[in-house]
Write a protein that holds these residues in place. Sequence first.
Motif, mmCIF file in Angstrom:
data_model
loop_
_atom_site.group_PDB
_atom_site.id
_atom_site.type_symbol
_atom_site.label_atom_id
_atom_site.label_comp_id
_atom_site.label_asym_id
_atom_site.label_seq_id
_atom_site.Cartn_x
_atom_site.Cartn_y
_atom_site.Cartn_z
ATOM 1 N N GLY A 82 14.698 25.681 -34.471
ATOM 2 C CA GLY A 82 14.198 24.391 -34.925
ATOM 3 C C GLY A 82 14.010 23.401 -33.784
ATOM 4 O O GLY A 82 12.974 22.724 -33.697
ATOM 5 N N MET A 83 14.986 23.326 -32.885
ATOM 6 C CA MET A 83 14.863 22.398 -31.763
ATOM 7 C C MET A 83 13.817 22.876 -30.755
ATOM 8 O O MET A 83 13.175 22.062 -30.086
ATOM 9 N N GLY A 84 13.645 24.189 -30.644
ATOM 10 C CA GLY A 84 12.587 24.694 -29.780
ATOM 11 C C GLY A 84 11.217 24.276 -30.274
ATOM 12 O O GLY A 84 10.359 23.818 -29.511
ATOM 13 N N LEU A 85 11.007 24.411 -31.592
ATOM 14 C CA LEU A 85 9.740 23.972 -32.178
ATOM 15 C C LEU A 85 9.576 22.459 -32.075
ATOM 16 O O LEU A 85 8.480 21.956 -31.822
ATOM 17 N N PHE A 86 10.682 21.740 -32.252
ATOM 18 C CA PHE A 86 10.631 20.283 -32.148
ATOM 19 C C PHE A 86 10.232 19.853 -30.729
ATOM 20 O O PHE A 86 9.409 18.942 -30.552
ATOM 21 N N GLY A 87 10.800 20.518 -29.726
ATOM 22 C CA GLY A 87 10.432 20.194 -28.353
ATOM 23 C C GLY A 87 8.972 20.477 -28.066
ATOM 24 O O GLY A 87 8.289 19.681 -27.407
ATOM 25 N N LEU A 88 8.481 21.605 -28.564
ATOM 26 C CA LEU A 88 7.060 21.928 -28.371
ATOM 27 C C LEU A 88 6.161 20.911 -29.070
ATOM 28 O O LEU A 88 5.118 20.505 -28.531
ATOM 29 N N ARG A 89 6.554 20.489 -30.265
ATOM 30 C CA ARG A 89 5.763 19.502 -30.994
ATOM 31 C C ARG A 89 5.740 18.160 -30.246
ATOM 32 O O ARG A 89 4.713 17.466 -30.226
ATOM 33 N N CYS A 90 6.859 17.797 -29.649
ATOM 34 C CA CYS A 90 6.899 16.539 -28.905
ATOM 35 C C CYS A 90 6.016 16.617 -27.665
ATOM 36 O O CYS A 90 5.322 15.648 -27.322
ATOM 37 N N LEU A 91 6.023 17.756 -26.985
ATOM 38 C CA LEU A 91 5.127 17.924 -25.844
ATOM 39 C C LEU A 91 3.669 17.871 -26.284
ATOM 40 O O LEU A 91 2.818 17.271 -25.605
ATOM 41 N N GLN A 92 3.379 18.507 -27.409
ATOM 42 C CA GLN A 92 2.020 18.474 -27.942
ATOM 43 C C GLN A 92 1.615 17.048 -28.302
ATOM 44 O O GLN A 92 0.490 16.607 -28.015
ATOM 45 N N ALA A 93 2.540 16.290 -28.915
ATOM 46 C CA ALA A 93 2.244 14.910 -29.267
ATOM 47 C C ALA A 93 2.013 14.068 -28.020
ATOM 48 O O ALA A 93 1.121 13.209 -27.995
ATOM 49 N N ALA A 94 2.805 14.311 -26.976
ATOM 50 C CA ALA A 94 2.621 13.569 -25.729
ATOM 51 C C ALA A 94 1.239 13.834 -25.137
ATOM 52 O O ALA A 94 0.563 12.908 -24.662
ATOM 53 N N TRP A 95 0.804 15.093 -25.176
ATOM 54 C CA TRP A 95 -0.524 15.434 -24.657
ATOM 55 C C TRP A 95 -1.626 14.781 -25.476
ATOM 56 O O TRP A 95 -2.611 14.277 -24.931
ATOM 57 N N LEU A 96 -1.470 14.764 -26.796
ATOM 58 C CA LEU A 96 -2.478 14.134 -27.650
ATOM 59 C C LEU A 96 -2.543 12.626 -27.410
ATOM 60 O O LEU A 96 -3.617 12.025 -27.473
ATOM 61 N N ILE A 97 -1.396 12.020 -27.143
ATOM 62 C CA ILE A 97 -1.386 10.584 -26.857
ATOM 63 C C ILE A 97 -2.067 10.302 -25.525
ATOM 64 O O ILE A 97 -2.839 9.350 -25.390
ATOM 65 N N VAL A 98 -1.803 11.152 -24.527
ATOM 66 C CA VAL A 98 -2.414 10.964 -23.210
ATOM 67 C C VAL A 98 -3.929 11.099 -23.294
ATOM 68 O O VAL A 98 -4.682 10.334 -22.672
ATOM 69 N N THR A 99 -4.396 12.051 -24.082
ATOM 70 C CA THR A 99 -5.835 12.287 -24.205
ATOM 71 C C THR A 99 -6.514 11.359 -25.208
ATOM 72 O O THR A 99 -7.722 11.485 -25.444
ATOM 73 N N GLY A 100 -5.758 10.449 -25.833
ATOM 74 C CA GLY A 100 -6.345 9.477 -26.734
ATOM 75 C C GLY A 100 -6.615 9.968 -28.133
ATOM 76 O O GLY A 100 -7.294 9.290 -28.907
ATOM 77 N N ARG A 101 -6.094 11.137 -28.501
ATOM 78 C CA ARG A 101 -6.321 11.668 -29.844
ATOM 79 C C ARG A 101 -5.191 11.334 -30.813
ATOM 80 O O ARG A 101 -5.213 11.747 -31.974
ATOM 81 N N ARG A 102 -4.228 10.586 -30.324
ATOM 82 C CA ARG A 102 -3.104 10.170 -31.159
ATOM 83 C C ARG A 102 -2.499 8.912 -30.562
ATOM 84 O O ARG A 102 -2.543 8.710 -29.345
ATOM 85 N N ASP A 103 -1.942 8.053 -31.429
ATOM 86 C CA ASP A 103 -1.401 6.788 -30.952
ATOM 87 C C ASP A 103 0.110 6.803 -30.786
ATOM 88 O O ASP A 103 0.644 6.111 -29.926
#
Length: 210
Positions: A137-158
């Motif tokens: 669960g925490m492994g998936l959570f960490g991957l999701r947070c990295l994915q969210a960080a990338w989406l925020i950097v690229t402007g596809r998420r706030d």
Amino acid sequence: MDRLGRSINTLEESVIALLLAGMTLVTFSQVVARYIFNSGAVWALELTLYLFAWLVLFGISYGVKIGTHLGVDAVVNLLPRRTARAVAVFAALACTVYAGILIWGAWKYVSLMWMIGIRTEDLHLPRWLVYSSILIGMGLFGLRCLQAAWLIVTGRRDSIIASHEVENLVSEQLAAAEAADAARAAGERAPDTGHPRPGHPRPGQPGGRA
């Protein structure tokens, strides 16, 4: 990153659906067994508990994906857009670090359970297997947070939390439901204007009463 995200989507949704179905079936079977057959399984409560624990841990990462985690963004909304985005990226990376800390602690605990060989009380399953849910669960959570960080950097998420768009959408749906209820109530209380309803002629007309 997108392909990895789709793979995690499939994994999370499938596991969450199976866990919910399992919990529902076990709980329903125990209700039937107790109130109809006056019996029950000793291991049912423990199984439901472990299924719920796995469900929560998988739900954490899935909540990051769909943006349903609650957060306080009153101060962040006052910042300039670029600064707010930087803060959101920092928050996502901080969550990744938090997940890493939990993974490290869970790994030590699961390894200890592996060496000792302790089993659960009722199901007699290896305890390391049950508590490996924290690692996954925490492994998936960490991957999701990295994915969210990338989406925020690229402007596809706030942000990684539930935005005001979700709140506005819920408010709009509630307002539409209230408007529909009000219109329905007004239609039921509409006064009789004297116009005959279809199939009911006025008095004096053919088919009507004098």
